[in-house]
Design an enzyme around this catalytic site. Structure first.
Site, PDB file in Angstrom:
ATOM      1  CE1 TYR A  50      -2.576  -3.404   1.054  1.00 26.81           C
ATOM      2  CE2 TYR A  50      -4.344  -1.643   0.698  1.00 26.81           C
ATOM      3  CZ  TYR A  50      -4.062  -3.157   0.956  1.00 26.81           C
ATOM      4  OH  TYR A  50      -4.955  -3.817   0.922  1.00 26.81           O
ATOM      5  CD  GLU A  51      -1.184   5.930  -2.381  1.00 28.84           C
ATOM      6  OE1 GLU A  51      -0.654   5.994  -3.683  1.00 28.84           O
ATOM      7  OE2 GLU A  51      -2.146   6.655  -2.010  1.00 28.84           O
TER       8      GLU A  51
END
Lengths: 262, 282, 282, 262
Positions: A50-51
C-alpha cells in the site's frame, strides 16, 4: 448462496488476473478487495504494497483508508514513503498496479483531477495521488471502473494519468517503463488494448451482460474483439471468501472506537 | 527542554501567512494542532500536506488558508472533501490557490527540502496534464545521459507540525508505524512542533528507529489523543466511523460551521474537544 | 527459496569483468564473499565500495580488479591500505583505474542508483580538485533558482554483495546497527547476494526496521562469521587487533601473498578460513 | 602525574573549543579523543555524530574505526549514511566538524588525496571521505594536524577540501554555507585565520613551544598575530579524564576477539 453482484464479478475477475508471488501496488476499495481475495484464494504468496509504505501486508479485514493501522500491523515491514516511490515503484520493483478514476478514454488514459476546466472546475476531484507514477512504472496496470457514458468518455476533461496516450504505440515510444493497462475491468466485463492500435476493446463479458449493454455504457464507439469470451462465474469458494472478507470488514468498521480521552 | 502547551507553541511559532505542513500519512495526523490553528484564528496560511484529509478540510472551511500544496485531496475510502471542493469550485469561504502534485512529486519535493537542495528529481509527470496545471513542475536534463526528467521545487515549510508517539525529556521524538513523508517534512522545516502521546525518560531502544533529534525540534507538546480521529499506532485506532460521518457534516456549509463552532471553537483545548465528542457518543 | 552455498552463489552470479559492490560501512563487511571471489580467481572486476577496507586491499593485491570506485581508501584508525597503494603507485600486480569520490558524492550516486535515476545531486565538490581528477563529477543547474550543484552518475552495480544478521526462509533480509549505504547499494544492483549469520523462520518484529525484500534478493547464503574481521552487531565484535596486524602483513608483497595463499587460497571456505585463524591464535 | 605530551595538549586544546550542546561531526583519532574528552568534562550534552550514522553517541572507549560496534550501542539512534550526508550535514544541522589531512596550506585548504601528480602519485593517500562536504556545510571546522614543513606547505599537491580557498574572502563568496576553519590545532599551538585575509596566523602557543619552533615547522612564512596567548596548561581533571579514556581504550582493543568460528 445469492447470485454474485456486479461488484463481486468485478472483484473476482480482477483477483484472478493476479499471479501468485507477484508484487502488487494496491489501492483502496475494489482493488484492495481484489488483491486480498487473490491472496486468500489462489495467490497466497502475493506481495501487497500500500502506498502508505506497508510492504507484504496481510490484513484480516479491508482497510478503509490506505494507511489503517491494520496494514502496518500485518505488514512484513513498513518503509517511509520516499522509499516506496523511489526504491520500489520508480526502481521497477513492483509488478502490478490497480487504478481507478472518474473518467477513462479509449486509450486507457485516466482523469481523477477535475470535471470542467482546471481553473474553474464544475467538480473538483481528489487529484493524482500515486496514480501517474504507478501507471508509468509498474509492469502492468489494471483499471477498475464502472462504466457510464460520463465515466467512459470520448475526451477526458484532464489527463491525470497516462495509459496508452494517443495510441498506436505512443506509450512504447515514451519514457514510461511499464507496459500500461493490461485490462479495464468494468461492471459488464473486460476491455483490453488492441495489440497494434492500443485502443480498448471489449474482450469478455460477465454473465447476463451483453455487447449492447457495453456499447450503451461506453461514451465512445466501442470496438469489440473478434472473439468475446464469457468470464467464468465466481466459484462458490471465491464468493464465500470474498463475502466473509467483507463481513469481517463491516464488523470491524462498525465497532465503536474508544475515544482517546485523557 | 522544549516542552510547551499547544496553545503557546502555536501562538509562538505559527504566524499568519506562514507556510505550514501538518504531515503524517493517514497515521499520526496532528488534528489537535490543526484545531488549535483554527481556535487561534490563523489566516492566510499556505497549507502543505500530501493528503489534506479532514484536518485541512476543516482549516480550509474555516477560512484559514490562502494556498494549498497537495497531491490527493479526498476523504480516504469515503469520498470528497466537501469544504476543499467548495473552496475550489465556489471560492467559499474564500478563494484557494492550488499547488498540485502527484504523490511521487510531492515526496521528491519534501526530500529535496530535507536535504536543503533547491529541487527534487523524479521519473514522473509523464505524458499527462499535471505540468500544464502547475508551472512549477519542470524538466531537467541528465548531464550524463541527456535524458529529460521531471524536477520539482523543494518544499521547505516555515513550520512543520507532527504528531508522534513519544518524546524524551531532551526533546528527541520517536515515531513508529506508517510514517509517510513525516520525517522529510520535519527535516525540511524552519521550525518543527511535535505533539506526542507521551513524554518519557528514555525512548524505547530502537537502534535503527525513526527519531527526530532534539536540536531539530522547536517545541514538544504533550497532547494525548492528539491525532484523533486519525490514530497513533500502539495507542489508539483510527476512527473510521468518524471519517464516514464527516461526509454528512462537511457536505453542508451550515452543518459544518455548527460542528466546528460546537466542537472546536467552543472547546478550550484538545482534551475539551475529546470530552465533548465522548459526551455526544454516550 | 534462494538459499545457496557461497561457492555456488559467487560462481553463478559474479562474472569476470562485472561491476561488484561489497558494501557495509565498517560493519557487516562481506569478507567471506570477498575471499570466495579470490578463491574462484575472478578477474577484471570493477570494484565499488565507499571504503575499500581490507577486503578490497586483498582483492586488489590478488589482481582481481581493473577498476575501483571509492571515496576513502585507508585502513580505519591504522593507516594505509598497502596493496591499494602499491597498485596505484606501482601498478602491482596490475594497473588499477580509479573512479574517486567523496563520501557525500558516492552516497548520492548509490541513492540515484537505488531510485533508478541516472544521476544524483548534491551540494558538494565545492572549490576543490576532485572534479578535475574525475570527469564524471559534473554540474547541473537548478531549473528554479539557477543555482549550480554537483551531479554524479548513478551507481548500479551488476552485483551487490552484503552481509546481514538474518534472513527468513522466503529470502527477506534484516539488518540492524550501522548500515552505511548498504540498503541503497542493494536496491541499486541488478543482482543481490546476501550472506547472513542466521536463517530463521521469522524475522524479529521491527515494523520500521531495515529489510531487503525477498524479491530483490537473488541469493541468500548462510555464512556464520561471514563479516569477520569486520563484525555483525549482536553476533560478534570487530577484530580491531586483526586490522592492526594487517598493516604489517600487507606492507610487503611476499608476506601478503603468503598470507593469502595460506589463509584464503588454501582453505576451502569461510569456515576453513576461520578455523585456520583460530588454530594460529591458539 | 607526568607532564602532558604534545598530543595531550592538542587534544585538550581542541576539546576546550567545543561548547556544551553543540552538534559535532567526529573523525577518528585525535578528534574522537577531543570530542569525547569534552563530553566527559565540560560538555556533557554535546551531540557526537560519526559519519557511519551513529547519532548522539557516548562511547565508553574510543573506537578504532569510524564504525565500531561501541558507537552504535551507545548511540541515541543510528541512521543510514544517506541521511547523515543529506538530512544532517548538507541540511546545515551540524555545528562543528573536525578534519585532518596530510597537507594544509596557509588558507586552511587540505590535501588527503595524493603526494605528487594525481595520475602518478609518489604517495597515494586515503582520499576525501567525508571531508570536502563536512568542510563545506558545518558552521565551523577545526583542523588537527602535527606541523612539519612537509605537512604545512606553500602549495598543496592536490586540494581535497577547501578551507578559505585563495583567501581574502574567497570562501564567503563561494557556495559553501559553513564558516570554514576556525582554528588549526597543531603540536606547537594554535593557528587561526586573519579576519580580512583569511590567512592562518599563529595565535596561541603551548607551554614550552616558541614562535621560532612554529616558524621552523611551517613550510610557508608564518604570520604571527599581534598578541600571542599562552594556552592554559591541561588541568589535572582534563589530563586524568583523557588518560583514563585512553587506558580504557587500550584495554578494550587489547582484549582478544573470539573468532566467530561456527
Amino acid at each position: 448462496m445469492t447470485a454474485a453482484t456486479r461488484d463481486e464479478w468485478m472483484t473476482i475477475a480482477a483477483a484472478r488476473m493476479l499471479r501468485d508471488g507477484c508484487v502488487c501496488f494496491v489501492g483502496i476499495g475494489l482493488p484492495s478487495a481484489a488483491c486480498n481475495l487473490a491472496r486468500l484464494t489462489h495467490a497466497p504468496d502475493i506481495v501487497l504494497i500500500y502506498e502508505s509504505g506497508t510492504i507484504g501486508t496481510k490484513p484480516d479485514v479491508l482497510p478503509l483508508s490506505i494507511g489503517d493501522g491494520e496494514l502496518a500491523e500485518t505488514a512484513a515491514f513498513v518503509v517511509p514513503m520516499p522509499d516506496v516511490f523511489a526504491y520500489y515503484l520508480q526502481a521497477g520493483r513492483v509488478d502490478v498496479g490497480f487504478l481507478g478514476a472518474a473518467q477513462i478514454d479509449r486509450f486507457g488514459n485516466l482523469n481523477s483531477t477535475v470535471i470542467g476546466p482546471y481553473d474553474a472546475p464544475s467538480t473538483r476531484l481528489p487529484g493524482a495521488g500515486g496514480a501517474p507514477e504507478i501507471a508509468a512504472h509498474v509492469r502492468e496496470t489494471f483499471v477498475l471502473l464502472k462504466a457510464t457514458p460520463r465515466s467512459f468518455v470520448e475526451t477526458l476533461d484532464f489527463r491525470t494519468t497516462a495509459g496508452f496516450g494517443d495510441g498506436n504505440g505512443a506509450r512504447a515510444r515514451s519514457a514510461a517503463q511499464g507496459g500500461g493497462p493490461r485490462a479495464v475491468i468494468t461492471d459488464f466485463g473486460i476491455l483490453a488494448p488492441h495489440a497494434q492500435t492500443d485502443e480498448l476493446q471489449l474482450t469478455a463479458l460477465f454473465e447476463g451482460a451483453s455487447v449492447e449493454e457495453a456499447r450503451a455504457a461506453v461514451g465512445w464507439p466501442l470496438a469489440v474483439a473478434d472473439v468475446i469470451t464469457q468470464v467464468a462465474p465466481p466459484t462458490s469458494h471465491e464468493l464465500t471468501t470474498l463475502r466473509a472478507l467483507h463481513a469481517r470488514t463491516r464488523d470491524a468498521h462498525a465497532r465503536a472506537v474508544v475515544l482517546p480521552t485523557p | 527542554m522544549h516542552a510547551a502547551s499547544l496553545h503557546d507553541a502555536i501562538a509562538a511559532h505559527v504566524d499568519d501567512g506562514a507556510s505550514v505542513a501538518l504531515e503524517g500519512f493517514t497515521h499520526l495526523i496532528p488534528f489537535a494542532a490543526g484545531h488549535e490553528l483554527i481556535r487561534q484564528g490563523k489566516r492566510e496560511l499556505h497549507l502543505i500536506r500530501m493528503t489534506p484529509d479532514l484536518i485541512y478540510d476543516q482549516l480550509i472551511g474555516m477560512g484559514c488558508a490562502r494556498k494549498l500544496t497537495f497531491s490527493w485531496g479526498g476523504n480516504p475510502g469515503v469520498g470528497s472533501l466537501h469544504r476543499l471542493r467548495d473552496a475550489v469550485e465556489h471560492q467559499w469561504p474564500r478563494p484557494l490557490e492550488l499547488d498540485e502534485h502527484s504523490h511521487a512529486g510531492m515526496v521528491a519535493a519534501f526530500c529535496a527540502g530535507a536535504a536543503r537542495l533547491p529541487f527534487g528529481v523524479l521519473r514522473g509527470y509523464l505524458d499527462n496534464d499535471l505540468d500544464q496545471a502547475n508551472a512549477r513542475i519542470r524538466r531537467i536534463e541528465c548531464p550524463f545521459t541527456g535524458e529529460r526528467l521531471a524536477a520539482v521545487p523543494a518544499l521547505n515549510p516555515d513550520v512543520t507540525i507532527l504528531h508522534a508517539q513519544r518524546a524524551d525529556r531532551a526533546g528527541n521524538v520517536a515515531l513508529h508505524g506508517i510514517v509517510g513523508a513525516a520525517r522529510e517534512a520535519a527535516m525540511a522545516a524552519s521550525k518543527l512542533i511535535v505533539t506526542v502521546e507521551e513524554i518519557v525518560d528514555a525512548l524505547p531502544p530502537a537502534m535503527n528507529g525513526i527519531v527526530l533529534p532534539h536540536w531539530v525540534v522547536t517545541a514538544v507538546v504533550h497532547c494525548p489523543g492528539g491525532a484523533y480521529p486519525s490514530y497513533a499506532q500502539g495507542h489508539y485506532a483510527r476512527d473510521n466511523g468518524f471519517y464516514q460521518r464527516w461526509d454528512a457534516i462537511a457536505r453542508d456549509r451550515d452543518t459544518f460551521r455548527a460542528w466546528m463552532q460546537g466542537n472546536v471553537l467552543d472547546t478550550a483545548d484538545h482534551a475539551g474537544f475529546l470530552a465533548r465528542l465522548d459526551r455526544q457518543a454516550a
